[in-house]
Design a protein around this motif. Sequence first.
Motif, mmCIF file in Angstrom:
data_model
loop_
_atom_site.group_PDB
_atom_site.id
_atom_site.type_symbol
_atom_site.label_atom_id
_atom_site.label_comp_id
_atom_site.label_asym_id
_atom_site.label_seq_id
_atom_site.Cartn_x
_atom_site.Cartn_y
_atom_site.Cartn_z
ATOM 1 N N THR A 209 11.693 105.035 54.482
ATOM 2 C CA THR A 209 10.983 105.772 55.516
ATOM 3 C C THR A 209 11.017 107.257 55.190
ATOM 4 O O THR A 209 11.925 107.733 54.494
ATOM 5 C CB THR A 209 11.602 105.532 56.906
ATOM 6 O OG1 THR A 209 10.956 106.366 57.868
ATOM 7 C CG2 THR A 209 13.083 105.868 56.906
ATOM 8 N N SER A 211 10.787 109.437 57.814
ATOM 9 C CA SER A 211 11.126 110.033 59.099
ATOM 10 C C SER A 211 12.552 110.566 59.050
ATOM 11 O O SER A 211 13.191 110.602 58.001
ATOM 12 C CB SER A 211 10.994 108.986 60.205
ATOM 13 O OG SER A 211 12.032 108.026 60.091
ATOM 14 N N TYR A 368 10.432 111.589 71.544
ATOM 15 C CA TYR A 368 10.648 110.575 70.518
ATOM 16 C C TYR A 368 11.328 109.377 71.162
ATOM 17 O O TYR A 368 12.155 109.517 72.064
ATOM 18 C CB TYR A 368 11.528 111.107 69.381
ATOM 19 C CG TYR A 368 11.127 112.477 68.895
ATOM 20 C CD1 TYR A 368 9.877 112.685 68.328
ATOM 21 C CD2 TYR A 368 11.996 113.556 69.010
ATOM 22 C CE1 TYR A 368 9.501 113.939 67.894
ATOM 23 C CE2 TYR A 368 11.627 114.810 68.569
ATOM 24 C CZ TYR A 368 10.373 115.004 68.024
ATOM 25 O OH TYR A 368 9.996 116.242 67.590
ATOM 26 N N ASN A 402 9.271 106.027 66.906
ATOM 27 C CA ASN A 402 8.569 107.317 66.890
ATOM 28 C C ASN A 402 9.587 108.431 66.712
ATOM 29 O O ASN A 402 10.376 108.713 67.617
ATOM 30 C CB ASN A 402 7.809 107.529 68.208
ATOM 31 C CG ASN A 402 6.698 106.521 68.395
ATOM 32 O OD1 ASN A 402 5.862 106.339 67.520
ATOM 33 N ND2 ASN A 402 6.698 105.832 69.525
ATOM 34 N N LEU A 403 9.569 109.047 65.544
ATOM 35 C CA LEU A 403 10.499 110.132 65.248
ATOM 36 C C LEU A 403 9.745 111.279 64.611
ATOM 37 O O LEU A 403 8.636 111.116 64.084
ATOM 38 C CB LEU A 403 11.605 109.661 64.296
ATOM 39 C CG LEU A 403 12.645 108.706 64.862
ATOM 40 C CD1 LEU A 403 13.586 108.257 63.755
ATOM 41 C CD2 LEU A 403 13.426 109.345 65.989
ATOM 42 N N GLY A 405 9.141 114.094 61.698
ATOM 43 C CA GLY A 405 9.296 114.045 60.246
ATOM 44 C C GLY A 405 9.634 115.401 59.666
ATOM 45 O O GLY A 405 9.120 116.430 60.105
ATOM 46 N N GLN A 450 4.846 114.015 63.291
ATOM 47 C CA GLN A 450 5.260 112.801 63.972
ATOM 48 C C GLN A 450 5.204 111.630 63.022
ATOM 49 O O GLN A 450 4.218 111.419 62.329
ATOM 50 C CB GLN A 450 4.374 112.507 65.185
ATOM 51 C CG GLN A 450 4.847 111.302 65.990
ATOM 52 C CD GLN A 450 4.018 111.061 67.225
ATOM 53 O OE1 GLN A 450 3.001 111.711 67.430
ATOM 54 N NE2 GLN A 450 4.433 110.120 68.060
ATOM 55 N N SER A 451 6.324 110.890 63.008
ATOM 56 C CA SER A 451 6.415 109.711 62.151
ATOM 57 C C SER A 451 6.502 108.475 63.034
ATOM 58 O O SER A 451 7.408 108.357 63.858
ATOM 59 C CB SER A 451 7.640 109.803 61.243
ATOM 60 O OG SER A 451 7.780 108.637 60.470
ATOM 61 N N THR A 452 5.564 107.576 62.889
ATOM 62 C CA THR A 452 5.564 106.322 63.641
ATOM 63 C C THR A 452 5.713 105.166 62.665
ATOM 64 O O THR A 452 4.872 104.965 61.785
ATOM 65 C CB THR A 452 4.270 106.160 64.450
ATOM 66 O OG1 THR A 452 4.158 107.234 65.388
ATOM 67 C CG2 THR A 452 4.278 104.838 65.210
ATOM 68 N N THR A 453 6.799 104.453 62.819
ATOM 69 C CA THR A 453 7.068 103.298 61.964
ATOM 70 C C THR A 453 7.008 102.038 62.802
ATOM 71 O O THR A 453 7.742 101.904 63.787
ATOM 72 C CB THR A 453 8.453 103.410 61.301
ATOM 73 O OG1 THR A 453 8.554 104.652 60.605
ATOM 74 C CG2 THR A 453 8.677 102.266 60.329
ATOM 75 N N GLU A 487 4.226 102.751 58.116
ATOM 76 C CA GLU A 487 4.625 104.066 58.615
ATOM 77 C C GLU A 487 3.525 105.088 58.373
ATOM 78 O O GLU A 487 2.958 105.168 57.283
ATOM 79 C CB GLU A 487 5.906 104.527 57.926
ATOM 80 C CG GLU A 487 6.387 105.897 58.391
ATOM 81 C CD GLU A 487 7.722 106.259 57.774
ATOM 82 O OE1 GLU A 487 8.737 105.703 58.220
ATOM 83 O OE2 GLU A 487 7.744 107.077 56.829
ATOM 84 N N ARG A 489 3.063 109.193 58.888
ATOM 85 C CA ARG A 489 3.621 110.498 59.258
ATOM 86 C C ARG A 489 2.492 111.514 59.306
ATOM 87 O O ARG A 489 1.823 111.759 58.292
ATOM 88 C CB ARG A 489 4.692 110.959 58.269
ATOM 89 C CG ARG A 489 5.439 112.214 58.752
ATOM 90 C CD ARG A 489 6.453 112.685 57.744
ATOM 91 N NE ARG A 489 5.833 113.282 56.580
ATOM 92 C CZ ARG A 489 6.405 113.406 55.397
ATOM 93 N NH1 ARG A 489 7.618 112.900 55.202
ATOM 94 N NH2 ARG A 489 5.780 113.976 54.389
#
Length: 990
Positions: A209, A211, A368, A402-403, A405, A450-453, A487, A489
């Motif tokens: 990842t 993130s 997040y 949702n974190l 990056g 924003q990183s969505t995995t 993922e 970002r």
Amino acid sequence: MKNNYGRYIVITLITIIIFLFALTVKSYAAGLPAALQETVTGTVKDEAGMPLPGVTVTVKGSNRGTATNIDGEYQITVAPQGTLVFSFVGFKVMEVPVDGRGEINVRLVEDITALDEVQINAGYYNTTRRESTGNISRVTAEEIELQPVVSPLQALQGRMAGVEIIPGGSHPGMAPTIRIRGTNSLREEGNYPLYIIDGVPINATPVETSSLAGYTGIDPLSNLDLNNIASIEVLKDADATAIYGSRGANGVVLITTKKNPGVGSLIEARFYYGTATAPGRLDLLNTEEYLDIRRRAFENDGVEPTARNAYDLLLWDQERYTDWQDFLIGGTAETTNANLTYSGGNETTSFRLGGSYFKQSTIYPGDYDYRKMSGNLNLRHRSIDNKFNLQLSTNYSRNINNLVGNVSFNAGTIFLPPNAPAIFNEDGSLHWEDWGVAGLSNPLQGFFNQSTTQTNNFITNVALSYEFLPGLQFKTSLGYTYFDSQELRKQPRRSYNPSGANTSNSSHIKLNRSSWIAEPQLHFRQSFGKLNIESLIGATFQENENSLERFQAIGYVTEALIGKLAAAERISFPRRENSEYRYIALFSRLGLNWDKKYFLNLTGRRDGSSRFGPNNRFANFGAVGTAWIFTEEGFIENNLPFLSFGKLRGSYGTTGNDQIGDYGYLDAYEATTGPGGLYPTALANPNYSWEVNKKLEGGIELGFFEDRLRLGVSRYQNRSSNQLVGYPLPYTTGFSSVQANLPATVENSGWEFEFTSFNVSNKDFAWETSFNFTFPRNELVSYPDIEQSSYANTYRVGHPLNIDLLYEYTGLDPETGFYTIRDVNDDGRYDYNDRLIIKDMNRKYFGGMNNSFSFKNISLQFLLQFVKQEGKLSNFNIGRINNILKEALNNEDSYQTITQSYEGYLGSFYTQNSTFPYRNASFLRLKNISLNYDLPLQYIETAGLENFRLFLHGQNLLTFSSFDAIDPEQQNPTSFGNLRSITGGLQINF
């Protein structure tokens, strides 16, 4: 038997007992005159509210008795002042005064002291505490299901001897580090244990990842629903792990999900909500203290402050104060969990269907969160003659993480000067001006990234068995797993300084893992007088496929289009990998015991792995385990009546390791950026072979006073040799490394102690204490010519793998007051030739103590975790542009004089890698505490419920340590992996 509902599948022996009791009920009533007796009826259930068939119900002081039917119901005649005694294998005996009542309903509590009844999952077979020849640790659902953690591994902290678990970080989903009896391999990826869920192995490698979870990767177990886990067993020694061959070198983690234990229907609903905060705080300077130190630094150096070297004094607001810990990690994370299950079935077919929702936010600024939705189904069926059995287990979950990056909320920002400018403008945008005048970037540059995995995980297993002849059974296990991760970002322009030539970009990662496994087996069990034989032979066929695709899309016109590839200006840095792994094995086990007193367990396995060249593809592994229950000997029974149980056991065997990349024995090529070209990326080596781990163990298990006190002591020694590494090559070869075996041997040894005490146990009050303690030792036993290898500045023979090579700190210079270190060879510079001090960074010992109390309908459990270790301070150069720990001011005689000079900085820089900053980082932590209240039975039955429980759970509430850190477990001041949390909820069964 058609349409006959109840609980628990009735085995033949229990059925016969029930029948005999039913035939003789009338004769039991003959002990008292009819005029003095009355009929009492009722139902007997377990703690979960499920009826128990076959429970013996007797009248105390007489030979009168009966047994519950398949619905847990009973009827017996007894005097109004008599006492009923309820007993059942595996449960504590309960005595209930009649007191003239005509209906008495009871719930039996599982008797964990019954060593013969506690079933332990040993992988391909089951055993008991009493008869086990291997070392297997076990925790159950009651110990883990209420913990507000994402990974089931985190729920094991402090609960198992020989098992170290360190959280990967405070962000939800980060992969923790697990070490079962130490570090065996020089490669990080060579130390992962084998994870098996309901008989299906899964890939233990953390998911890649970009993130905030990227430091450790995403935990592959994070998709599991903790509410659905029945037990976790950890297999440690050779006897327990050798049957898994090359896959068991680093231990085996067996996760078993919940099943419907019998017949009847039950709905179970559980909900909890909680909040969590950072586990601690650093004691840093406020603005007044900080500015005073800065001014003194310039005075001591005789230097005039300028806008370049003192922008915090000349350009920034002297009255401003920001508690950066509050700003960055001072938030409150909320946790919500809802779980619903339905169990039902009849005496031949039963099922359990469940679903759950889990959500956890973070303590960091910004919106997040981590969300997990999961569903599970477990189906069991048997034929009427009990010869054919089928079990289906299916688990599916979807995670959305949702974190942010590319932003750090830890060390670099926590030590910002307390009068540093604001991070945000009033309109919520990033503030740049006051940072720019100092020549700095906003420390939260990238904040709006924003990183969505999104991950999907599907695990299913079908186990079939058929008994051809008495004692001869064919089994097969068929499993399939699928895991995918996608993922995205997003990096909008507003995350970066508008004065730069920045564009809106996106980063994409797609990962797919799938595998299937088939394991046909033949089991045989027979007794010949006092000789009991259990054996099995089987085969494993497994195939894994993995693919990884990543690239960047650059140049979006607007933020709203980020992620839509057609709107990007160009695609950059594409990377695609595909691999296939095939594994085949034959395995066997022969278990012998004589008179349930002497035990011998032989296991063997021949493995084949596609990760090795044709000449080294197969290897043999095996183990022998023995045990002697010496309390079965007459001379022990007669002379040591207080010793209720005693067992000596030992094991020796070998396991292997093939945890390396695929195709390493072949030359590898990748396509060039231009059309029609290839370039080499890996060098072939068809000669490397398996790592080998040889394990030796001895142990003793004792029980005193009818097993009210139990003690287990184990001594282990594991040696891992023929180490597989990517051996570095000179740049002139055109390759960075080649896969090879190194002539290195790593040894892990230690002592493990386990103690359980049933301090009090009566009708209303019970108190149980359990304790585990581990003394581990890790050593690089040998590595010929290590001085000529690339590991010359990493390891030292005769010392652990986890070491720091340090300069010798020689105190403060009496003239300058600066830190000094020893220049060993007097060459006027400091390098690895001067780093002669070897600092062991492993834990010296660790363990946990758990106490469980119950008083009528109230129960309380708490777990204390303790660790003996050292840690390393940071930021102890007093006087430069960063905040510092107040410890430096409170102990000025030990710290460098206050200075902002380059010479002072240089002394501090080298001293950071000396013996000076190391401190005792040991800690004692209140790891878990749970308070439960069960509504009294009469109110539950009036409401038409099976059970109603309220609970309150705390985690990491108190930590005692002399080490000034947010979380001393991480061995440095600013990192932390545990949150301090409180959750409350309820559970209803109906």
